[in-house]
Design an enzyme around this catalytic site. Structure first.
Site, mmCIF file in Angstrom:
data_model
loop_
_atom_site.group_PDB
_atom_site.id
_atom_site.type_symbol
_atom_site.label_atom_id
_atom_site.label_comp_id
_atom_site.label_asym_id
_atom_site.label_seq_id
_atom_site.Cartn_x
_atom_site.Cartn_y
_atom_site.Cartn_z
ATOM 1 N N MET A 1 0.847 -1.180 0.000
ATOM 2 C CA MET A 1 0.000 0.000 0.000
ATOM 3 C C MET A 1 0.892 1.243 0.000
ATOM 4 O O MET A 1 1.561 1.518 0.986
ATOM 5 C CB MET A 1 -0.903 -0.019 1.234
ATOM 6 C CG MET A 1 -1.567 1.279 1.520
ATOM 7 S SD MET A 1 -2.697 1.370 2.936
ATOM 8 C CE MET A 1 -2.090 0.230 4.114
ATOM 9 N N PRO A 2 0.939 2.002 -1.093
ATOM 10 C CA PRO A 2 1.734 3.235 -1.125
ATOM 11 C C PRO A 2 1.133 4.299 -0.211
ATOM 12 O O PRO A 2 -0.088 4.469 -0.142
ATOM 13 C CB PRO A 2 1.646 3.691 -2.581
ATOM 14 C CG PRO A 2 1.187 2.505 -3.345
ATOM 15 C CD PRO A 2 0.377 1.687 -2.402
ATOM 16 N N PHE A 3 1.999 4.987 0.496
ATOM 17 C CA PHE A 3 1.596 6.089 1.363
ATOM 18 C C PHE A 3 2.442 7.285 0.975
ATOM 19 O O PHE A 3 3.666 7.255 1.092
ATOM 20 C CB PHE A 3 1.835 5.723 2.834
ATOM 21 C CG PHE A 3 1.177 6.670 3.792
ATOM 22 C CD1 PHE A 3 0.020 6.311 4.451
ATOM 23 C CD2 PHE A 3 1.718 7.922 4.035
ATOM 24 C CE1 PHE A 3 -0.591 7.188 5.335
ATOM 25 C CE2 PHE A 3 1.116 8.805 4.905
ATOM 26 C CZ PHE A 3 -0.044 8.435 5.561
ATOM 27 N N ARG A 40 -2.713 5.857 -0.294
ATOM 28 C CA ARG A 40 -3.009 6.824 0.766
ATOM 29 C C ARG A 40 -2.165 8.074 0.517
ATOM 30 O O ARG A 40 -0.958 7.972 0.261
ATOM 31 C CB ARG A 40 -2.650 6.280 2.153
ATOM 32 C CG ARG A 40 -3.237 4.911 2.471
ATOM 33 C CD ARG A 40 -4.756 4.989 2.582
ATOM 34 N NE ARG A 40 -5.330 3.748 3.058
ATOM 35 C CZ ARG A 40 -5.862 2.802 2.291
ATOM 36 N NH1 ARG A 40 -5.873 2.950 0.977
ATOM 37 N NH2 ARG A 40 -6.384 1.714 2.800
#
Length: 71
Positions: A1-3, A40
């Site tokens: 999940m990229p943040f 995100r």
């Protein structure tokens, strides 16, 4: 999940910041080939009195900048 975290000076138009959030999320999804729902993005807005470049506060920089003329 990229943040993705974006740090910027406070004071920009809220709708402009929201559009930036959306565009960064879309671009991140496309370039990393991940679902948009996994991306995100957060913006941290910092008061100009709490941000320096060298020893000059951004609030001081703004106060001493000449007024821009409207075209």
């Amino acid at each position: 999940m990229p943040f993705v975290t974006i740090n910027m000076l406070a004071g920009r138009d809220r709708s402009m910041v929201q559009e930036c959030l959306r565009e960064v999320a879309k671009t991140t999804s496309q370039t990393l080939d991940v679902p948009l729902t996994s991306v995100r993005v957060v913006v941290n807005e910092v008061d100009p009195e709490l941000w320096t470049v060298g020893t000059t506060l951004k609030s001081e920089e703004r106060a001493s900048a000449p007024a821009q003329q409207s075209i």
